[in-house]
Design a protein around this motif. Structure first.
Motif, PDB file in Angstrom:
ATOM      1  N   ASP A 189       0.800  -1.215   0.000  1.00  0.00           N
ATOM      2  CA  ASP A 189       0.000   0.000   0.000  1.00  0.00           C
ATOM      3  C   ASP A 189       0.837   1.271   0.000  1.00  0.00           C
ATOM      4  N   ASN A 190       2.146   1.147   0.022  1.00  0.00           N
ATOM      5  CA  ASN A 190       2.940   2.368   0.137  1.00  0.00           C
ATOM      6  C   ASN A 190       2.838   3.208  -1.126  1.00  0.00           C
ATOM      7  N   ALA A 191       3.266   4.447  -1.018  1.00  0.00           N
ATOM      8  CA  ALA A 191       3.108   5.398  -2.122  1.00  0.00           C
ATOM      9  C   ALA A 191       4.011   5.065  -3.308  1.00  0.00           C
ATOM     10  N   TYR A 192       5.085   4.291  -3.080  1.00  0.00           N
ATOM     11  CA  TYR A 192       5.988   3.949  -4.169  1.00  0.00           C
ATOM     12  C   TYR A 192       5.236   3.145  -5.220  1.00  0.00           C
ATOM     13  N   GLY A 193       5.305   3.586  -6.421  1.00  0.00           N
ATOM     14  CA  GLY A 193       4.624   2.890  -7.492  1.00  0.00           C
ATOM     15  C   GLY A 193       3.201   3.340  -7.716  1.00  0.00           C
ATOM     16  N   LYS A 194       2.698   4.197  -6.846  1.00  0.00           N
ATOM     17  CA  LYS A 194       1.340   4.732  -6.994  1.00  0.00           C
ATOM     18  C   LYS A 194       1.422   6.121  -7.615  1.00  0.00           C
ATOM     19  N   ILE A 195       0.381   6.480  -8.308  1.00  0.00           N
ATOM     20  CA  ILE A 195       0.306   7.806  -8.918  1.00  0.00           C
ATOM     21  C   ILE A 195      -0.953   8.481  -8.395  1.00  0.00           C
ATOM     22  N   ALA A 196      -0.778   9.630  -7.743  1.00  0.00           N
ATOM     23  CA  ALA A 196      -1.923  10.374  -7.217  1.00  0.00           C
ATOM     24  C   ALA A 196      -2.270  11.493  -8.191  1.00  0.00           C
ATOM     25  N   ILE A 197      -3.538  11.573  -8.515  1.00  0.00           N
ATOM     26  CA  ILE A 197      -4.015  12.575  -9.479  1.00  0.00           C
ATOM     27  C   ILE A 197      -5.186  13.318  -8.853  1.00  0.00           C
ATOM     28  N   ASN A 198      -5.095  14.647  -8.809  1.00  0.00           N
ATOM     29  CA  ASN A 198      -6.193  15.464  -8.281  1.00  0.00           C
ATOM     30  C   ASN A 198      -7.285  15.596  -9.333  1.00  0.00           C
ATOM     31  N   LEU A 199      -8.514  15.487  -8.877  1.00  0.00           N
ATOM     32  CA  LEU A 199      -9.665  15.702  -9.758  1.00  0.00           C
ATOM     33  C   LEU A 199     -10.457  16.892  -9.251  1.00  0.00           C
ATOM     34  N   SER A 200     -10.813  17.766 -10.153  1.00  0.00           N
ATOM     35  CA  SER A 200     -11.663  18.906  -9.783  1.00  0.00           C
ATOM     36  C   SER A 200     -13.112  18.453  -9.716  1.00  0.00           C
ATOM     37  N   GLY A 201     -13.932  19.278  -9.089  1.00  0.00           N
ATOM     38  CA  GLY A 201     -15.360  18.985  -9.031  1.00  0.00           C
ATOM     39  C   GLY A 201     -15.969  18.886 -10.416  1.00  0.00           C
ATOM     40  N   LYS A 202     -15.540  19.766 -11.301  1.00  0.00           N
ATOM     41  CA  LYS A 202     -16.074  19.752 -12.667  1.00  0.00           C
ATOM     42  C   LYS A 202     -15.704  18.446 -13.362  1.00  0.00           C
ATOM     43  N   THR A 203     -14.466  18.025 -13.213  1.00  0.00           N
ATOM     44  CA  THR A 203     -14.018  16.782 -13.825  1.00  0.00           C
ATOM     45  C   THR A 203     -14.740  15.590 -13.231  1.00  0.00           C
ATOM     46  N   LEU A 204     -14.891  15.594 -11.908  1.00  0.00           N
ATOM     47  CA  LEU A 204     -15.531  14.476 -11.219  1.00  0.00           C
ATOM     48  C   LEU A 204     -16.996  14.331 -11.609  1.00  0.00           C
ATOM     49  N   THR A 235     -15.454  19.325  -1.106  1.00  0.00           N
ATOM     50  CA  THR A 235     -16.256  20.286  -1.869  1.00  0.00           C
ATOM     51  C   THR A 235     -16.373  19.842  -3.318  1.00  0.00           C
ATOM     52  N   ALA A 236     -15.318  19.219  -3.856  1.00  0.00           N
ATOM     53  CA  ALA A 236     -15.409  18.702  -5.217  1.00  0.00           C
ATOM     54  C   ALA A 236     -16.370  17.524  -5.261  1.00  0.00           C
ATOM     55  N   ALA A 237     -16.314  16.676  -4.256  1.00  0.00           N
ATOM     56  CA  ALA A 237     -17.154  15.480  -4.247  1.00  0.00           C
ATOM     57  C   ALA A 237     -18.619  15.820  -4.082  1.00  0.00           C
ATOM     58  N   LEU A 246     -15.827  10.853 -18.015  1.00  0.00           N
ATOM     59  CA  LEU A 246     -14.571  10.635 -17.313  1.00  0.00           C
ATOM     60  C   LEU A 246     -14.157   9.167 -17.290  1.00  0.00           C
ATOM     61  N   VAL A 247     -15.070   8.270 -17.007  1.00  0.00           N
ATOM     62  CA  VAL A 247     -14.726   6.854 -16.872  1.00  0.00           C
ATOM     63  C   VAL A 247     -14.151   6.313 -18.171  1.00  0.00           C
ATOM     64  N   SER A 248     -14.808   6.564 -19.278  1.00  0.00           N
ATOM     65  CA  SER A 248     -14.299   6.053 -20.562  1.00  0.00           C
ATOM     66  C   SER A 248     -12.959   6.693 -20.904  1.00  0.00           C
ATOM     67  N   TYR A 249     -12.777   7.950 -20.553  1.00  0.00           N
ATOM     68  CA  TYR A 249     -11.506   8.637 -20.797  1.00  0.00           C
ATOM     69  C   TYR A 249     -10.383   7.993 -19.973  1.00  0.00           C
ATOM     70  N   ALA A 298     -21.244  12.408  -8.742  1.00  0.00           N
ATOM     71  CA  ALA A 298     -19.893  12.111  -8.261  1.00  0.00           C
ATOM     72  C   ALA A 298     -19.816  10.692  -7.706  1.00  0.00           C
ATOM     73  N   SER A 299     -20.790  10.298  -6.912  1.00  0.00           N
ATOM     74  CA  SER A 299     -20.798   8.962  -6.323  1.00  0.00           C
ATOM     75  C   SER A 299     -20.857   7.886  -7.404  1.00  0.00           C
ATOM     76  N   LYS A 300     -21.718   8.092  -8.380  1.00  0.00           N
ATOM     77  CA  LYS A 300     -21.853   7.127  -9.480  1.00  0.00           C
ATOM     78  C   LYS A 300     -20.530   6.975 -10.229  1.00  0.00           C
ATOM     79  N   ILE A 301     -19.923   8.097 -10.567  1.00  0.00           N
ATOM     80  CA  ILE A 301     -18.663   8.067 -11.312  1.00  0.00           C
ATOM     81  C   ILE A 301     -17.548   7.455 -10.471  1.00  0.00           C
ATOM     82  N   MET A 302     -17.498   7.788  -9.188  1.00  0.00           N
ATOM     83  CA  MET A 302     -16.464   7.228  -8.318  1.00  0.00           C
ATOM     84  C   MET A 302     -16.614   5.707  -8.201  1.00  0.00           C
TER      85      MET A 302
END
Length: 170
Positions: free
Chosen positions: A5-20, A50-52, A25-28, A59-63
């Protein structure tokens, strides 16, 4: 954290409310993961509360859809993005009304029970009084009293009137 579970090898990406809230988004994401040959398990999408909550249902459906392909989410800025707690800190209020969405099903819903208990503990700790909205039956009222909610309102207490009437107080 466990090694897997460590951060090594993971990629964190911020999503805006508009994007979420973008239903494409899912197909992209699927397309990008495939074209760049990235394992979905390596991706952690970070969203602020606030984005969620910009459009909670979308947002819940897409997540959920993104989770189903293997990506994960982190809730960023918890507490800061949660405007209700922010308002508690910034506004000179004495009473906090617990939204009826947490009260309507409290008797049968463990999540609502836990939320109300937590909210009541925080509000009480801040020296403020709690008011539960939409108290519709004796069972809900009894639970709320057990949790330390100070006041209740709803049809079980009384129907709306031109003149205020006394409600229970701990």
């Amino acid at each position: 954290l466990a090694e897997s579970d460590n951060a090594y090898g993971k990629i964190a990406i911020n999503l805006s409310g508009k994007t979420l809230n973008d239903e494409n988004l899912v197909s992209y994401i699927i397309e990008l993961l495939s074209s760049h040959q990235v394992a979905p398990e390596r991706i952690i999408f970070e969203v602020t509360e606030t984005a969620a909550v910009a459009d909670i249902l979308v947002a819940s459906k897409i997540m959920h859809e993104i989770n189903s392909i293997g990506c994960r989410f982190a809730l960023d800025d918890f507490g800061i993005g949660f405007s209700s707690f922010y308002y508690l800190k910034k506004l000179p209020v004495e009473y906090i009304k617990i939204d009826g969405a947490f009260i309507r099903s409290i008797v049968d819903n463990l999540d609502d029970q836990l939320f109300v208990q937590a909210i009541t503990t925080v509000i009480s700790g801040l020296g403020k009084k709690t008011v539960a909205e939409y108290v519709e039956d004796e069972a809900a009222l009894t639970l709320l009293q057990e949790y330390g909610v100070d006041y209740a309102q709803g049809y079980h207490i009384g129907k709306p009137q031109a003149e205020p009437q006394t409600i229970y107080h701990n």
